[in-house]
Design a protein around this motif. Structure first.
Motif, PDB file in Angstrom:
ATOM      1  N   LEU A   1      -1.681  -4.568  12.411  1.00 53.91           N
ATOM      2  CA  LEU A   1      -1.771  -3.560  11.358  1.00 53.91           C
ATOM      3  C   LEU A   1      -1.299  -4.166  10.039  1.00 53.91           C
ATOM      4  O   LEU A   1      -0.543  -5.144  10.041  1.00 53.91           O
ATOM      5  CB  LEU A   1      -0.872  -2.368  11.680  1.00 53.91           C
ATOM      6  CG  LEU A   1      -1.174  -1.579  12.958  1.00 53.91           C
ATOM      7  CD1 LEU A   1      -0.111  -0.519  13.173  1.00 53.91           C
ATOM      8  CD2 LEU A   1      -2.555  -0.938  12.872  1.00 53.91           C
ATOM      9  N   ILE A   2      -1.732  -3.553   8.949  1.00 54.11           N
ATOM     10  CA  ILE A   2      -1.281  -4.027   7.629  1.00 54.11           C
ATOM     11  C   ILE A   2      -0.301  -2.998   7.045  1.00 54.11           C
ATOM     12  O   ILE A   2      -0.667  -1.833   6.882  1.00 54.11           O
ATOM     13  CB  ILE A   2      -2.477  -4.203   6.678  1.00 54.11           C
ATOM     14  CG1 ILE A   2      -3.430  -5.217   7.309  1.00 54.11           C
ATOM     15  CG2 ILE A   2      -2.016  -4.647   5.290  1.00 54.11           C
ATOM     16  CD1 ILE A   2      -4.641  -5.520   6.490  1.00 54.11           C
ATOM     17  N   PRO A   3       0.935  -3.427   6.774  1.00 50.07           N
ATOM     18  CA  PRO A   3       1.897  -2.507   6.143  1.00 50.07           C
ATOM     19  C   PRO A   3       1.789  -2.570   4.620  1.00 50.07           C
ATOM     20  O   PRO A   3       1.532  -3.633   4.069  1.00 50.07           O
ATOM     21  CB  PRO A   3       3.246  -3.087   6.593  1.00 50.07           C
ATOM     22  CG  PRO A   3       2.999  -4.538   6.814  1.00 50.07           C
ATOM     23  CD  PRO A   3       1.528  -4.725   7.101  1.00 50.07           C
ATOM     24  N   ARG A   4       1.914  -1.424   3.980  1.00 44.56           N
ATOM     25  CA  ARG A   4       2.003  -1.409   2.505  1.00 44.56           C
ATOM     26  C   ARG A   4       3.244  -0.614   2.130  1.00 44.56           C
ATOM     27  O   ARG A   4       3.407   0.525   2.565  1.00 44.56           O
ATOM     28  CB  ARG A   4       0.750  -0.768   1.910  1.00 44.56           C
ATOM     29  CG  ARG A   4       0.408  -1.356   0.542  1.00 44.56           C
ATOM     30  CD  ARG A   4      -0.786  -0.711  -0.131  1.00 44.56           C
ATOM     31  NE  ARG A   4      -0.535   0.699  -0.395  1.00 44.56           N
ATOM     32  CZ  ARG A   4      -1.298   1.698   0.052  1.00 44.56           C
ATOM     33  NH1 ARG A   4      -2.346   1.461   0.788  1.00 44.56           N
ATOM     34  NH2 ARG A   4      -0.995   2.948  -0.237  1.00 44.56           N
ATOM     35  N   SER A   5       4.136  -1.264   1.365  1.00 39.82           N
ATOM     36  CA  SER A   5       5.398  -0.603   1.030  1.00 39.82           C
ATOM     37  C   SER A   5       5.119   0.678   0.246  1.00 39.82           C
ATOM     38  O   SER A   5       4.251   0.698  -0.628  1.00 39.82           O
ATOM     39  CB  SER A   5       6.273  -1.554   0.210  1.00 39.82           C
ATOM     40  OG  SER A   5       7.401  -0.849  -0.221  1.00 39.82           O
ATOM     41  N   LYS A   6       5.859   1.746   0.550  1.00 35.64           N
ATOM     42  CA  LYS A   6       5.627   3.014  -0.156  1.00 35.64           C
ATOM     43  C   LYS A   6       6.309   3.025  -1.523  1.00 35.64           C
ATOM     44  O   LYS A   6       6.060   3.906  -2.326  1.00 35.64           O
ATOM     45  CB  LYS A   6       6.158   4.183   0.688  1.00 35.64           C
ATOM     46  CG  LYS A   6       5.269   4.491   1.880  1.00 35.64           C
ATOM     47  CD  LYS A   6       5.766   5.714   2.611  1.00 35.64           C
ATOM     48  CE  LYS A   6       4.881   6.015   3.812  1.00 35.64           C
ATOM     49  NZ  LYS A   6       5.437   7.078   4.658  1.00 35.64           N
ATOM     50  N   ASN A   7       7.213   2.058  -1.772  1.00 34.23           N
ATOM     51  CA  ASN A   7       7.942   2.057  -3.060  1.00 34.23           C
ATOM     52  C   ASN A   7       7.122   1.405  -4.167  1.00 34.23           C
ATOM     53  O   ASN A   7       6.484   0.415  -3.972  1.00 34.23           O
ATOM     54  CB  ASN A   7       9.258   1.303  -2.919  1.00 34.23           C
ATOM     55  CG  ASN A   7      10.169   2.061  -1.983  1.00 34.23           C
ATOM     56  OD1 ASN A   7      10.155   3.284  -1.976  1.00 34.23           O
ATOM     57  ND2 ASN A   7      10.914   1.329  -1.182  1.00 34.23           N
TER      58      ASN A   7
END
Ligand code: HEM
Length: 181
Positions: A175-181
């Protein structure tokens, strides 16, 4: 994580539960928050029902002849409990193959024993429950997740399982994570 990606409604519901419970000033999630998140607990239990790491629990030996319901168990038999099959048995679960957090788990009725039961029950139960919940809550709270290579349909995720010392996903989940900040 695989079940949450495959079930975006569950992912959203979990995010909605986790985010307000977090101290927005902190960069990590406190253990004390975890006990106040019933949907997170439901997701953990539902994952263990469908994907138990110990599908046959651990082997036991009958130290004397016994009768369990309509099964006669001779002395010295080796006993394996197929919890994987019990967790998917339509006699006990409605739509057993659906990921449906919030099912009524009747721990005392032995339909749900991913940690075993009785005097040899897993002593790591509390630790595992806290740690897995803490990790999943952190992953969900701090990141958005998507499939790689522009794949859109999360139900395409291959959920085949492989049995070794424990049961796990045959294909690693990528999976690819994308920071929410
Ligand atoms: C999600 C995580 C875990 C699952 C699903 C799990 C499941 C199980 C199961 C099914 C058994 C066999 C129970 C029986 O004989 O009926 C067991 C035993 C055991 N588990 Fe776990 N376990 C987990 C995590 C842990 C952790 C984190 C530890 C230690 C820190 C641990 C330590 C043990 C030990 C020492 C036994 C043997 C107990 C005995 O035979 O008296 N487990 N576990």
């Amino acid at each position: 994580m695989a079940e949450l990606i495959r079930n975006p409604k569950c992912m959203r519901k979990l995010e909605e539960e986790v985010s307000p419970a977090m101290d927005q000033q902190e960069m990590f999630i406190k253990e004390s928050c975890i006990t106040q998140l019933p949907y997170l607990e439901a997701c953990f239990k539902e994952t263990l029902r469908l994907h138990p790491p110990g599908p046959f629990l651990l082997p036991h030996r009958a130290i004397e002849f016994c009768q369990v319901m309509n099964h006669s168990i001779p002395k010295n038999s080796q006993i394996l409990v197929n919890f994987w099959a019990i967790g998917r048995d339509p006699k006990y679960w409605e739509e057993p193959l659906m990921f449906n957090p919030g099912l009524d788990f009747k721990g005392n009725d032995f339909e749900f024993i991913p940690f075993g039961s009785g005097r040899r029950i897993c002593p790591g139960l509390t630790m595992a429950t806290r740690h897995v919940s803490l990790i999943v809550a952190s992953l969900i709270h701090f990141f958005d997740w998507s499939l790689p290579h522009g794949r859109k349909n999360p139900t395409d995720i291959d959920m085949s399982e492989k049995y070794g010392l424990t049961l796990r996903k045959e294909e690693p989940l990528i999976l690819i994570p994308r920071s929410k900040n």
